[in-house]
Structure formats: C-alpha cells, structure tokens
Design an enzyme around this catalytic site. Structure first.
Site, PDB file in Angstrom:
ATOM      1  CG  ASP A 155      -7.939  -4.540  -0.779  1.00  0.00           C
ATOM      2  OD1 ASP A 155      -8.949  -4.084  -0.229  1.00  0.00           O
ATOM      3  OD2 ASP A 155      -7.217  -3.870  -1.532  1.00  0.00           O
TER       4      ASP A 155
ATOM      5  CG  HIS B  90      -2.045   0.977   1.128  1.00  0.00           C
ATOM      6  ND1 HIS B  90      -1.861   2.345   1.119  1.00  0.00           N
ATOM      7  CD2 HIS B  90      -3.388   0.769   1.008  1.00  0.00           C
ATOM      8  CE1 HIS B  90      -3.041   2.944   1.001  1.00  0.00           C
ATOM      9  NE2 HIS B  90      -3.974   2.014   0.924  1.00  0.00           N
TER      10      HIS B  90
END
Length: 397
Positions: A344, A304
C-alpha cells in the site's frame, strides 16, 4: 566432538517443536505427513529435520482453542490455517509465487496478460489474442456520467454492459469462460483509464491515459503484476463465495471490488495518502509519526501479517522508484519503530513519483487484482461446491 548446528530462520528442531506442541515425535511426524506442518532437511545434518515455527505456533493456537468446529472456524477466519485448497498462489518464506513462479521476478518482465494466462492455466492458448470486447452503446453514456466516482464504483456499474459477462458460470467449461474473462479485465482497465475497452496491453492503456513515458509505463506494468493475486484475502474470498453459487463472472468481480474498497483492504491506500499529506504539510516525518503515536492513530502502509520480514511487493516497487526526500524521511522514521513498508505504501509512493491522479493507487490495485479474482472464480467453478459456513449463535436464547 560437538556437532555444529546451523540456524535456519523460521525453523526449529524436533525437540523445540514437540515441546511447544506438547506432543510426541510420532505425532510431530504425522503432522508433517498430513501436510499441516512444513519440514526441511537440517543444513548441518541431512538425517535430521527442522520444522516451520509459524506452522508450529498455528497448531499450538489451534490446540488451545480446542477441537470444537466453531472454535476452529473462528480461528481459521482470522489469519489462521487455510480454509480452501488452491493451486494458484503461494505465500511462503517471505515470498509470493504464482503457480510456482516468483511474482517479484515475474514483475521484472511479464505483462498482466501473461500473468492472466499463467493463473488461468491457459497453456499454449492466448485468449487475449482476440479483438477488443464489444460493449453496449450505453457504456459511453454511463462512463461519462460516472466520471466523478471512484474506480471501484465506475467498474462495478460498467461491468454488466460487457458482452458475455453476465452469463452464468454454472456448468460451463472453464475455457468457455476465458473470452468474457478477457473482456472483463479490459473493461476494468478502461474504467480506470476513462476510455472504451481496447485490445492494447493493459499497462499501456493506463500509461497512455496518464500520459506516461516508457519508464513510467514499465513501472505500471510491474505494479500490476505484483498486485495480480495474494492468495485468499478478503476480496478474493468474497469472489470465491459468489462464484461458488454459479453466478456470473461480472457478479463475482462486483463482490471483489466492493471488498477491495474498504479501508482495511485496498482502500488503505487513501489512508497512506493522508499520511503523506500530513508529512508534506509538516515537513517533519518523525514529528508526524510521533504525533500519530500519541493520538493512538494507525500508521498505514507498514507491516503485513504474512510477511514478518517485509512485504516483497512493496520492496520491489520501492526499489524501482527514484529517490524522494519525503519518502526517505518517512521510511527512516518508521524504520526506527521497526516497521517495514508494505505494498500500500509502495503504491502511493509510485502514484506520487509518477504524478498520477489521486486515486490511481487504488486503480492499479483493482485492475491488477481483477486477474487473480478471475483465476479464483474459475478454480471455484471447477470445484462445483457451494461455500456455506455455519454461524455460532451468540444471541438471546
């Protein structure tokens, strides 16, 4: 006598900072005073300061682009400098904070309703103490007809049927918007669960629909908390744009739901599911990863941009799950590439560990994020300003 310099991850001294930026120390200090460059005291010498390497690099990039407004705007909208002021969420030093409180720590005990009260700045008042929201009789008929659609599509269709949700936010006091806000949170949860809205805690609504035990319900609660907000991501920006027009909360949430569905946002959970499916069919995670690399495919669910040292939300949720051989294999294969799991991946891992229906990862994302979307919509309403950027024309003259 040589002075011992203690290294602090992510921070550099004044000499390196000025060299990277190509400025004098007076300019460096001015950046700090204007709040565009973070500084901390040097642990080895309280009379010296260290400067955020991330902020220095962002300023350097900004200087390279020049000072033309259109260039600054283009860089800002691509993981760049802040474009809006907010008091809701902070992402800093690899941690996530909701109004100054660590989100991962809150996930250990707080409910989504408590997070909503915190984010909406309700103080001692509890807008969730009221009865279940009134819904139009059409809710039951429409909900049944939409049963085969995704949670995003069901929620977007059902929200206008929630009492008070379509009233304009324009010139309304924030506290007057709390009741429809509560009704909308409960409505999105009901859309995800396939039930009518109730006054029960959101995590128990979902847990009951998915037939989970107490431990499973607690995992759902924790997931909802860490998903509640993530600063100015694509869906939240969409919500704030709609809210800035004075439109209803239902309209603002519809924009957030639409943005969340995309594969580069919440819809990425479906790509992680496919990744897991490939590993299960193959039985060899390392082989699947290598094949994807050869094809040039994405490796969804990892890394990320805002968390170079790892997504704390993903780490927190994975740490709560029982070990699973396939998941361990995938994590080991990705670790060899230096890649770290994000939220996720953790959501899909949670979905599989609890044997929830397919699509439940996105449902958790949508339900939890509704609280943050509403917080941002309320904050934008208080600003009373229309968000209206300009475009840089590149077409035919």
């Amino acid at each position: 006598m040589l002075r011992l310099v203690m290294a602090v991850a992510g921070y550099i001294d004044a000499d390196e900072a000025t060299a990277r930026l190509g400025v004098k120390r007076t300019t460096l200090y001015a950046y700090v005073s204007r709040g565009v460059l973070r500084a901390i005291a040097d642990p080895a010498d309280s009379h010296r300061s260290l400067y955020s390497s991330v902020d220095v690099d962002a300023l350097t990039k900004r200087k390279r682009h020049g000072r033309k407004p259109e260039r600054v705007a283009a860089a800002t909208l691509d993981w760049g400098l802040p474009v809006l002021s907010s008091r809701i969420t902070l992402i800093e030093h690899g941690r996530l904070f909701y109004r100054g409180q660590d989100a991962v720590e809150l996930a250990g005990h707080a409910s989504l309703e408590e997070i909503a009260r915190l984010m909406w700045d309700c103080g001692a008042e509890d807008p969730f103490a009221g009865p279940a929201p009134a819904v139009d009789q059409a809710w039951i008929r429409l909900a049944a007809a939409l049963g085969n659609l995704s949670v995003i599509e069901r929620a977007a269709a059902l929200l206008p049927l929630v009492y008070g949700s379509t009233a304009l936010t324009w010139q309304r006091e924030t506290r007057r918007l709390w009741p429809p806000a509560v009704a909308l949170v409960r409505a999105v949860a009901a859309a995800a669960a396939g039930t009518r809205p109730t006054s029960a805690p959101v995590h128990t609504v979902l847990a009951d629909a998915w037939k989970l035990d107490k431990g499973g319900a607690d995992l759902v609660r924790a997931a909802l908390v860490v998903l509640a907000d993530h600063e100015l991501n694509a869906s939240t920006f969409a919500v704030r744009i709609v809210a800035s027009t004075g439109a209803s909360l239902a309209s603002a949430l519809a924009a957030g739901l639409a943005a969340l569905s995309g594969p580069l946002h919440g819809g990425s959970t479906s790509l992680v599911e496919i990744f897991f499916d490939e590993v299960e069919r193959s039985g060899d995670a390392a082989k699947v990863v290598e094949e994807r690399l050869w094809r040039g495919d994405r490796l969804p669910g990892f890394d990320h941009p805002l968390y170079p040292e790892g997504d704390p939300r993903g780490s927190a949720l994975l740490g709560m799950l029982p070990l699973a051989a396939r998941r361990v294999d995938v994590l080991a294969a990705m670790d060899r590439l230096g890649k770290l799991p994000n939220v996720d991946f953790a959501l899909v891992a949670l979905r599989r560990a609890l044997r929830l229906p397919r699509g439940a990862a996105l449902s958790l994302f949508a339900v939890g994020r509704t609280v943050g979307w509403i917080a941002h919509a309320l904050e934008q309403c208080e600003e009373g300003k229309l968000i209206r950027p300009r475009a840089r024309y590149r077409g035919q003259e």
